[in-house]
Design a protein around this motif. Structure first.
Motif, mmCIF file in Angstrom:
data_model
loop_
_atom_site.group_PDB
_atom_site.id
_atom_site.type_symbol
_atom_site.label_atom_id
_atom_site.label_comp_id
_atom_site.label_asym_id
_atom_site.label_seq_id
_atom_site.Cartn_x
_atom_site.Cartn_y
_atom_site.Cartn_z
ATOM 1 N N UNK A 282 0.826 -1.214 0.000
ATOM 2 C CA UNK A 282 0.000 0.000 0.000
ATOM 3 C C UNK A 282 0.857 1.259 0.000
ATOM 4 N N UNK A 283 1.957 1.241 0.737
ATOM 5 C CA UNK A 283 2.816 2.429 0.803
ATOM 6 C C UNK A 283 3.433 2.718 -0.560
ATOM 7 N N UNK A 284 3.711 1.676 -1.335
ATOM 8 C CA UNK A 284 4.273 1.864 -2.678
ATOM 9 C C UNK A 284 3.247 2.530 -3.597
ATOM 10 N N UNK A 285 2.003 2.068 -3.529
ATOM 11 C CA UNK A 285 0.941 2.687 -4.330
ATOM 12 C C UNK A 285 0.745 4.142 -3.902
ATOM 13 N N UNK A 286 0.773 4.372 -2.595
ATOM 14 C CA UNK A 286 0.564 5.721 -2.074
ATOM 15 C C UNK A 286 1.652 6.681 -2.556
ATOM 16 N N UNK A 287 2.902 6.219 -2.560
ATOM 17 C CA UNK A 287 4.000 7.077 -2.994
ATOM 18 C C UNK A 287 3.896 7.420 -4.473
ATOM 19 N N UNK A 288 3.557 6.429 -5.298
ATOM 20 C CA UNK A 288 3.410 6.699 -6.735
ATOM 21 C C UNK A 288 2.216 7.619 -6.994
ATOM 22 N N UNK A 289 1.136 7.408 -6.257
ATOM 23 C CA UNK A 289 -0.060 8.237 -6.421
ATOM 24 C C UNK A 289 0.221 9.689 -6.037
ATOM 25 N N UNK A 290 0.989 9.904 -4.976
ATOM 26 C CA UNK A 290 1.322 11.264 -4.538
ATOM 27 C C UNK A 290 2.136 12.005 -5.594
ATOM 28 N N UNK A 291 2.951 11.285 -6.349
ATOM 29 C CA UNK A 291 3.723 11.914 -7.427
ATOM 30 C C UNK A 291 2.824 12.288 -8.607
ATOM 31 N N UNK A 292 1.759 11.521 -8.808
ATOM 32 C CA UNK A 292 0.881 11.744 -9.947
ATOM 33 C C UNK A 292 -0.234 12.748 -9.648
ATOM 34 N N UNK A 293 -0.635 12.847 -8.402
ATOM 35 C CA UNK A 293 -1.806 13.645 -8.044
ATOM 36 C C UNK A 293 -1.704 15.124 -8.448
ATOM 37 N N UNK A 294 -0.561 15.811 -8.263
ATOM 38 C CA UNK A 294 -0.511 17.244 -8.627
ATOM 39 C C UNK A 294 -0.832 17.520 -10.096
ATOM 40 N N UNK A 295 -0.607 16.542 -10.971
ATOM 41 C CA UNK A 295 -0.878 16.717 -12.405
ATOM 42 C C UNK A 295 -2.115 15.922 -12.834
ATOM 43 N N UNK A 296 -2.991 15.632 -11.907
ATOM 44 C CA UNK A 296 -4.147 14.775 -12.211
ATOM 45 C C UNK A 296 -5.010 15.347 -13.330
ATOM 46 N N UNK A 297 -5.147 16.658 -13.392
ATOM 47 C CA UNK A 297 -6.001 17.259 -14.422
ATOM 48 C C UNK A 297 -5.448 17.034 -15.827
ATOM 49 N N UNK A 298 -4.146 16.709 -15.942
ATOM 50 C CA UNK A 298 -3.545 16.432 -17.250
ATOM 51 C C UNK A 298 -3.542 14.938 -17.589
ATOM 52 N N UNK A 299 -3.860 14.110 -16.626
ATOM 53 C CA UNK A 299 -3.699 12.670 -16.816
ATOM 54 C C UNK A 299 -4.957 11.977 -17.327
#
Length: 316
Positions: A282-299
């Motif tokens: 879960x911590x691995x998913x959380x870390x990757x998600x935190x990197x992606x979240x700031x650009x979510x509107x572009x994804x």
């Protein structure tokens, strides 16, 4: 068992019913007219596969007349037949006093080790529900590694597991190290170590794995819709293109993309549910998600219908 046949191209037919297809009785070797029962031809040769057992006899032994197919990867496959000819030896005669026919196959120690390895690879493929071509590729890889003698000292279990991992990637059905580890007796670290040694020994390589290699299988196991799978695939690809997740494995990026897509839809999945399927913490998913979240509107793809707006998505 009888079956209908047009006399296999022979110019024979029933004199009373010449237009009626004859019935071929393989057991008796006769060709019979189904209208009147006349036996038109007899002693027809059975061209079917020969496979006889003698299980109806009094003894409990069941010697088959044909054996298993020869394996081209084995060298010591000498298959021969011997007949007991010494009438004074009771061990060479059956209970009726007749000479016993035996199939004899000599298997040397090298082939015996290969047979055990092939069995282990087959069992792993069965547990992973993989097609036969994957296990055959794994067998070939193990044979090549065994011939080079470059991995002496490594356990056969570790080599089998690494060969299965390589075979999966080469056949286009990649599995993660954790999935291979789950069906073998070897640790993930040891499989990874032997995997690198095999690539070096055979001077070969494998295609790089991508998020798309796992996306369909993960989403299917999570019972997610095609719409969410399509969005998750787009998110993962876009995140890699924008260099948002440098150094992250494709499996963890795929898991984080599935989490983001599901949270924006009506069918939400937790990080634990996704981690259990993807084999990611879960911590691995959380870390990757935190990197992606700031650009979510572009994804997200432009045609994606949000059930939960981006602003209301979890921040981690």
């Amino acid at each position: 068992m009888a079956s209908t046949s047009k006399s296999r191209g022979l110019l024979i037919s029933c004199p009373e019913h010449p237009e009626t297809p004859l019935v071929e009785d393989y057991h008796a070797g006769d060709m019979i007219c189904p209208e009147c029962g006349r036996v038109v031809g007899d002693r027809v040769v059975d061209v079917g596969t020969e496979w006889r057992t003698f299980s109806n006899e009094k003894n409990n032994k069941d010697p088959s007349r044909v054996g298993a197919a020869e394996n081209p990867l084995l060298e010591g496959g000498d298959l021969s037949t011997m007949i007991a000819i010494d009438p004074t030896s009771a061990q060479q005669l059956d209970e009726f006093g007749k000479p016993m026919y035996r199939n004899r196959r000599t298997v040397n120690s090298a082939d015996r080790a290969l047979i055990n390895a092939f069995r282990e690879i087959r069992q792993m493929a069965d547990r992973l529900n993989l097609p036969e071509m994957v296990s055959e590729r794994g067998n070939t890889l193990f044979k090549q590694v065994n011939d080079t003698k470059s991995l002496k000292g490594r356990s056969n279990d570790a080599v089998c597991s690494a060969c299965m991992y390589i075979a999966c990637r080469q056949e286009g059905v990649p599995r993660t190290f954790k999935e291979i580890c789950a069906v073998s007796k070897v640790s993930k670290k040891e499989i990874g170590r032997v995997f690198k040694l095999i690539l070096k020994a055979l001077e070969t390589n494998v295609d790089l794995i991508t998020t798309g290699d796992f996306m369909a299988r993960f989403c299917s196991n999570l019972a997610l819709s095609q719409k969410i799978q399509k969005a998750a695939t787009y998110i993962a690809t876009k995140a890699v293109d924008l260099y948002l997740v440098p150094g992250r494995s494709p499996v963890s990026v795929a898991a984080a993309a599935i989490y983001m897509a599901s949270q924006a839809s009506e069918d939400k999945k937790t990080q634990k549910e996704i981690g259990d399927i993807a084999g990611v913490a879960e911590v691995t998913i959380r870390q990757a998600y935190k990197l992606m979240y700031p650009k979510a509107h572009q994804l997200f793809p432009e045609d994606f219908k949000f059930h939960t707006p981006i602003e209301q998505l979890p921040t981690q």
